[in-house]
Design a protein around this motif. Structure first.
Motif, mmCIF file in Angstrom:
data_model
loop_
_atom_site.group_PDB
_atom_site.id
_atom_site.type_symbol
_atom_site.label_atom_id
_atom_site.label_comp_id
_atom_site.label_asym_id
_atom_site.label_seq_id
_atom_site.Cartn_x
_atom_site.Cartn_y
_atom_site.Cartn_z
ATOM 1 N N SER A 263 2.724 4.736 9.567
ATOM 2 C CA SER A 263 1.512 4.719 8.746
ATOM 3 C C SER A 263 1.746 4.158 7.345
ATOM 4 O O SER A 263 0.799 3.691 6.704
ATOM 5 C CB SER A 263 0.916 6.123 8.660
ATOM 6 N N TRP A 264 2.998 4.168 6.864
ATOM 7 C CA TRP A 264 3.225 3.567 5.543
ATOM 8 C C TRP A 264 2.949 2.072 5.561
ATOM 9 O O TRP A 264 2.599 1.481 4.533
ATOM 10 C CB TRP A 264 4.627 3.865 5.019
ATOM 11 N N LYS A 267 -0.778 1.661 4.879
ATOM 12 C CA LYS A 267 -1.097 1.806 3.456
ATOM 13 C C LYS A 267 -0.654 0.581 2.656
ATOM 14 O O LYS A 267 -1.350 0.129 1.746
ATOM 15 C CB LYS A 267 -0.456 3.079 2.918
ATOM 16 N N LYS A 268 0.495 0.024 3.009
ATOM 17 C CA LYS A 268 0.981 -1.161 2.306
ATOM 18 C C LYS A 268 0.073 -2.358 2.572
ATOM 19 O O LYS A 268 -0.246 -3.129 1.647
ATOM 20 C CB LYS A 268 2.411 -1.466 2.744
#
Length: 313
Positions: A263-264, A267-268
């Motif tokens: 999930s990072w 977001k990125k």
């Protein structure tokens, strides 16, 4: 004795270097070389098999058209399946499939958009399905191929058509990478489901998670191999850099429990994107599972997003 010690001192690093090169070559072939079959889905998604095949059966019953690009060029011959809408429609979606899949594996999304009144185009990417290509480009070469598919849609459906770009997993990254290209005005929205930030970050992440191997020296060597085979380094293949140039409305969808594309990365990508943007993180969904958990809710989110930006949606 001294001579033997010198030889041993030289041969040890040479042997290590040779082993690293061999392992990197095997890794490259495993990850980048085409396979002429669709691998079986992960165990956690076997519960959706009956539903998946019902969508494939639906697709097989449709009056489809077979589209081609570069039919006389064995190196660049590309194939797609076109599913016309039930009635006359000014809306067309181009659906980009996932890693080692093909257009048919996106039958469930084709059905969803078809029910929404869209013409549907399902390309087989390079190195996949019926299209040419020895290697998988992870969206980088595909982004340019899709520009040609867009031109074909405009040629067939006319300049008034409204085009949506949609993709899942590698396909999500592909449409994210397309967002930074000079798209015609008819491309009015993009939907990217669980796309990665870059192939370099994705490969490094999976190396560590699945094989317990470090990024260095393997990723740089694989990148060098790819430069020799495909003409570009892995660091060139970036959704983030392309999204910074985006001007189209874009919806990011991602499973909350995705451990394949973490999930990072969502977001990125979201933070990098210019243009109007929305993000929907689906509770309890693993990689590429967001649709399957609740198809009706998934469609409602897609419809709500598109109604904001497509006059006829």
């Amino acid at each position: 004795m001294k001579k033997h010690r010198i030889l041993a001192a030289i041969s040890a690093p040479v042997a290590l270097f040779s082993a690293t090169l061999l392992a990197s070559e095997k890794l490259y072939n495993f990850a980048f070389k085409r396979v002429d079959y669709v691998p079986e889905t992960s165990a956690d998604k076997q519960k959706y098999a009956d539903a998946y095949w019902s969508y494939v059966d639906w697709l097989h019953r449709q009056p489809v058209e077979n589209w081609e690009l570069n039919p006389d060029d064995d190196q660049n011959h590309l194939v797609a399946t076109y599913v016309p809408a039930k009635g006359a429609s000014q809306k067309t979606v181009i659906i980009s499939h996932g890693y080692k899949g093909d257009g048919e594996t996106m039958a469930n999304y084709a059905y969803m958009f078809h029910q929404m009144g869209y013409n549907v185009l399902l390309p087989d990417d390079r190195g996949h399905g019926q299209s040419a290509g020895k290697y998988i480009s992870f969206g980088w070469q595909d982004r340019r191929d899709y520009l040609e598919w867009i031109s074909r849609v405009l040629q067939t459906n006319g300049p008034r058509t409204q085009i949506v770009l949609f993709g899942v997993s590698m396909g999500g990254a592909t449409v994210e990478m397309m967002s930074g290209e000079a798209l015609p005005p008819q491309v009015q929205a993009i939907i990217a489901d669980c796309g990665y930030t870059s192939i370099e970050e994705e490969l490094a992440y999976l190396l560590k998670r699945q094989f317990h191997l470090p990024k260095y020296p393997f990723v740089p060597i694989v990148s060098f191999i790819n430069r020799h085979r495909m003409g570009y380094f892995l660091s060139d293949v970036s959704s983030v850099e392309q999204l910074r140039k985006n001007t189209r409305p874009i919806l990011f969808i991602h499973g909350e429990k995705d451990v394949y594309v973490p999930s990072w990365m969502l977001k990125k990508n979201y933070q990098a994107a210019n243009g109007p943007k929305q993000m929907w993180q689906v509770p309890n969904a693993t990689h590429a599972e967001s649709f399957w958990i609740d198809p009706a809710t998934y469609q409602k989110h897609v419809e709500a997003f598109l109604k904001q930006y497509l006059p006829q949606a």
